[in-house]
Design a protein around this motif. Structure first.
Motif, PDB file in Angstrom:
ATOM      1  N   GLY A 136      47.541  44.029  10.375  1.00 60.99           N
ATOM      2  CA  GLY A 136      46.215  43.754   9.827  1.00 60.99           C
ATOM      3  C   GLY A 136      45.217  44.842  10.189  1.00 60.99           C
ATOM      4  O   GLY A 136      45.534  45.786  10.916  1.00 60.99           O
ATOM      5  N   GLN A 137      43.993  44.691   9.674  1.00 59.88           N
ATOM      6  CA  GLN A 137      42.933  45.632  10.012  1.00 59.88           C
ATOM      7  C   GLN A 137      42.392  45.330  11.403  1.00 59.88           C
ATOM      8  O   GLN A 137      42.317  44.177  11.823  1.00 59.88           O
ATOM      9  CB  GLN A 137      41.766  45.527   9.017  1.00 59.88           C
ATOM     10  CG  GLN A 137      41.921  46.348   7.763  1.00 59.88           C
ATOM     11  CD  GLN A 137      40.651  46.315   6.928  1.00 59.88           C
ATOM     12  OE1 GLN A 137      40.354  45.303   6.298  1.00 59.88           O
ATOM     13  NE2 GLN A 137      39.914  47.398   6.924  1.00 59.88           N
ATOM     14  N   VAL A 138      42.002  46.381  12.106  1.00 58.76           N
ATOM     15  CA  VAL A 138      41.428  46.237  13.446  1.00 58.76           C
ATOM     16  C   VAL A 138      39.915  46.373  13.315  1.00 58.76           C
ATOM     17  O   VAL A 138      39.359  47.462  13.371  1.00 58.76           O
ATOM     18  CB  VAL A 138      41.999  47.291  14.407  1.00 58.76           C
ATOM     19  CG1 VAL A 138      41.473  47.053  15.826  1.00 58.76           C
ATOM     20  CG2 VAL A 138      43.515  47.248  14.384  1.00 58.76           C
ATOM     21  N   ILE A 139      39.260  45.232  13.121  1.00 54.41           N
ATOM     22  CA  ILE A 139      37.827  45.210  12.825  1.00 54.41           C
ATOM     23  C   ILE A 139      37.041  44.751  14.050  1.00 54.41           C
ATOM     24  O   ILE A 139      37.407  43.785  14.719  1.00 54.41           O
ATOM     25  CB  ILE A 139      37.537  44.281  11.637  1.00 54.41           C
ATOM     26  CG1 ILE A 139      38.219  44.829  10.381  1.00 54.41           C
ATOM     27  CG2 ILE A 139      36.039  44.131  11.415  1.00 54.41           C
ATOM     28  CD1 ILE A 139      38.144  43.897   9.188  1.00 54.41           C
ATOM     29  N   TYR A 140      35.942  45.445  14.322  1.00 53.82           N
ATOM     30  CA  TYR A 140      35.058  45.123  15.434  1.00 53.82           C
ATOM     31  C   TYR A 140      33.763  44.512  14.901  1.00 53.82           C
ATOM     32  O   TYR A 140      32.879  45.220  14.414  1.00 53.82           O
ATOM     33  CB  TYR A 140      34.705  46.384  16.224  1.00 53.82           C
ATOM     34  CG  TYR A 140      35.798  46.920  17.118  1.00 53.82           C
ATOM     35  CD1 TYR A 140      35.575  47.157  18.467  1.00 53.82           C
ATOM     36  CD2 TYR A 140      37.065  47.220  16.613  1.00 53.82           C
ATOM     37  CE1 TYR A 140      36.566  47.667  19.291  1.00 53.82           C
ATOM     38  CE2 TYR A 140      38.068  47.724  17.418  1.00 53.82           C
ATOM     39  CZ  TYR A 140      37.816  47.948  18.758  1.00 53.82           C
ATOM     40  OH  TYR A 140      38.812  48.452  19.566  1.00 53.82           O
ATOM     41  N   PRO A 141      33.609  43.193  14.975  1.00 53.59           N
ATOM     42  CA  PRO A 141      32.352  42.573  14.568  1.00 53.59           C
ATOM     43  C   PRO A 141      31.329  42.634  15.704  1.00 53.59           C
ATOM     44  O   PRO A 141      31.688  42.668  16.889  1.00 53.59           O
ATOM     45  CB  PRO A 141      32.760  41.131  14.272  1.00 53.59           C
ATOM     46  CG  PRO A 141      33.920  40.883  15.178  1.00 53.59           C
ATOM     47  CD  PRO A 141      34.636  42.205  15.328  1.00 53.59           C
ATOM     48  N   ALA A 142      30.053  42.635  15.326  1.00 56.00           N
ATOM     49  CA  ALA A 142      28.967  42.644  16.314  1.00 56.00           C
ATOM     50  C   ALA A 142      27.896  41.659  15.866  1.00 56.00           C
ATOM     51  O   ALA A 142      27.691  41.453  14.668  1.00 56.00           O
ATOM     52  CB  ALA A 142      28.381  44.040  16.447  1.00 56.00           C
ATOM     53  N   ALA A 143      27.219  41.058  16.834  1.00 58.04           N
ATOM     54  CA  ALA A 143      26.171  40.089  16.496  1.00 58.04           C
ATOM     55  C   ALA A 143      25.267  39.852  17.686  1.00 58.04           C
ATOM     56  O   ALA A 143      25.635  40.098  18.841  1.00 58.04           O
ATOM     57  CB  ALA A 143      26.786  38.755  16.046  1.00 58.04           C
ATOM     58  N   VAL A 144      24.071  39.365  17.391  1.00 56.93           N
ATOM     59  CA  VAL A 144      23.139  38.911  18.423  1.00 56.93           C
ATOM     60  C   VAL A 144      23.490  37.468  18.768  1.00 56.93           C
ATOM     61  O   VAL A 144      23.841  36.675  17.890  1.00 56.93           O
ATOM     62  CB  VAL A 144      21.679  39.009  17.919  1.00 56.93           C
ATOM     63  CG1 VAL A 144      20.708  38.398  18.936  1.00 56.93           C
ATOM     64  CG2 VAL A 144      21.312  40.465  17.631  1.00 56.93           C
ATOM     65  N   MET A 145      23.393  37.118  20.038  1.00 53.87           N
ATOM     66  CA  MET A 145      23.670  35.758  20.476  1.00 53.87           C
ATOM     67  C   MET A 145      22.431  34.874  20.323  1.00 53.87           C
ATOM     68  O   MET A 145      21.303  35.338  20.501  1.00 53.87           O
ATOM     69  CB  MET A 145      24.122  35.747  21.939  1.00 53.87           C
ATOM     70  CG  MET A 145      25.427  36.480  22.202  1.00 53.87           C
ATOM     71  SD  MET A 145      26.871  35.697  21.417  1.00 53.87           S
ATOM     72  CE  MET A 145      27.074  36.743  19.969  1.00 53.87           C
ATOM     73  N   LYS A 146      22.645  33.618  20.032  1.00 57.59           N
ATOM     74  CA  LYS A 146      21.534  32.684  19.836  1.00 57.59           C
ATOM     75  C   LYS A 146      20.713  32.471  21.108  1.00 57.59           C
ATOM     76  O   LYS A 146      19.526  32.160  21.037  1.00 57.59           O
ATOM     77  CB  LYS A 146      22.052  31.332  19.327  1.00 57.59           C
ATOM     78  CG  LYS A 146      22.311  31.297  17.832  1.00 57.59           C
ATOM     79  CD  LYS A 146      22.534  29.880  17.338  1.00 57.59           C
ATOM     80  CE  LYS A 146      22.571  29.839  15.818  1.00 57.59           C
ATOM     81  NZ  LYS A 146      22.746  28.457  15.306  1.00 57.59           N
ATOM     82  N   ASN A 147      21.340  32.620  22.260  1.00 57.92           N
ATOM     83  CA  ASN A 147      20.615  32.399  23.513  1.00 57.92           C
ATOM     84  C   ASN A 147      20.004  33.686  24.061  1.00 57.92           C
ATOM     85  O   ASN A 147      19.599  33.737  25.229  1.00 57.92           O
ATOM     86  CB  ASN A 147      21.532  31.762  24.560  1.00 57.92           C
ATOM     87  CG  ASN A 147      22.653  32.709  25.008  1.00 57.92           C
ATOM     88  OD1 ASN A 147      22.909  33.717  24.362  1.00 57.92           O
ATOM     89  ND2 ASN A 147      23.322  32.359  26.102  1.00 57.92           N
ATOM     90  N   SER A 148      19.920  34.719  23.239  1.00 56.66           N
ATOM     91  CA  SER A 148      19.337  35.983  23.676  1.00 56.66           C
ATOM     92  C   SER A 148      17.912  35.771  24.148  1.00 56.66           C
ATOM     93  O   SER A 148      17.097  35.136  23.473  1.00 56.66           O
ATOM     94  CB  SER A 148      19.348  37.003  22.540  1.00 56.66           C
ATOM     95  OG  SER A 148      18.604  38.163  22.899  1.00 56.66           O
ATOM     96  N   ALA A 149      17.594  36.318  25.316  1.00 61.91           N
ATOM     97  CA  ALA A 149      16.237  36.222  25.849  1.00 61.91           C
ATOM     98  C   ALA A 149      15.300  37.197  25.146  1.00 61.91           C
ATOM     99  O   ALA A 149      14.070  37.056  25.221  1.00 61.91           O
ATOM    100  CB  ALA A 149      16.248  36.492  27.351  1.00 61.91           C
TER     101      ALA A 149
END
Length: 281
Positions: free
Chosen positions: A238-251
């Motif tokens: 499969g593809q080696v994909i790196y997802p990124a996101a901000v967390m909901k509990n970010s201060a």
């Protein structure tokens, strides 16, 4: 009289410039006070990103000097667990969608625990990597391909380093085993496998020559100066994909989003591409 008016005009001009300069300085000071508010931003990222992301973080200092990015690198599975247990994390970058999906309410079938820790609106597929077969210096075993590796493993004539089953690089390796019809449990019983808790541990085993070869990412092979003898195809793992996101509990969600945006800039991508990552469309 003419000289008097000239002096008066010069004095008026000087006063005007001083007033303008004073106004500008005040505005600049106010702006500086606003932007100088210190922010600690906690970024959890897959171990395979360490070299390139460290460079990106260094470059980000010029963009947002008030932001101190504190990076933690480990296997995506370990980071996922730490986030789930309440660790301070503003931005998460995983080496596979699975660990992100497990934390994301919109993660589909892989969100088996009903977790809702990801700001799904910020999520993006940031980078693509490649799974490779790397060998120690001199390639003592003469390994040339995944096809040959499969034969050597089946014959019990090779010692392979791979990631644990909760580590993305280990999961990609398991898919390669399935592709070749190999049974991991049988291979482990035969003593031809050794494991690492993250890709850096696997890379170290190859670098030190304690194994005949290892399945690691192209970026880690590049950073460690290892020889890559083959690259797995998408059909194999499969593809080696790196997802990124901000967390909901970010201060600091605004600062987190700004940093996440920076990761997609040309400047940041140049750091990632230098070690072998590819930008996602």
């Amino acid at each position: 009289m003419k000289k008097f008016f000239s002096l008066l005009l010069a004095l008026s001009l000087a006063l005007s410039l001083t007033a303008c300069g004073g106004s500008t300085d005040t505005g600049d000071t106010a702006a500086d006070d606003t932007t100088a508010e210190p922010v600690d931003l906690y970024v959890f990222a897959a171990a395979s990103m360490q070299e390139s992301l460290d460079q990106v973080i260094e470059a980000y200092k010029a963009v947002a000097p008030e932001v101190t990015v504190v990076a933690t690198y480990d296997s995506s599975g370990t980071l996922k667990t730490q986030i789930q247990e309440g660790a301070d994390c503003d931005v998460f970058i995983s080496a596979a969608p699975k660990q992100m999906n497990q934390l994301d309410a919109e993660g589909g079938e892989e969100n088996t625990e009903g977790l809702d820790l990801v700001d799904s609106a910020t999520r993006l597929d940031l980078l693509e990597n490649k799974v490779t077969l790397a060998v120690p210096e001199g390639n003592p075993k003469g390994i040339e391909s995944f096809d040959q590796l499969a034969e050597l493993l089946a014959a019990g004539d090779v010692f392979l380093a791979m990631g644990n089953s909760d580590v993305p690089v280990g999961q990609y390796t398991q898919k390669i085993f399935t592709y070749y019809g190999l049974d991991e449990a049988s291979l482990a019983s035969a003593g031809v496998l050794t494991y690492g808790s993250n890709v850096k541990e696997v890379t170290t085993q190859v670098s030190e020559g304690t194994v005949d070869c290892g399945v690691i990412y192209a970026t880690d092979a590049f950073s460690a100066g290892l020889t890559v003898v083959d690259e797995a195809t998408a059909e194999m793992c499969g593809q080696v994909i790196y997802p990124a996101a901000v967390m909901k509990n970010s201060a600091n969600p605004d600062a987190a989003k700004a940093f996440l945006d920076f990761l997609s800039t040309d400047e940041a991508m140049a750091c990632f591409e230098a070690v072998g990552f590819s930008p996602m469309a």
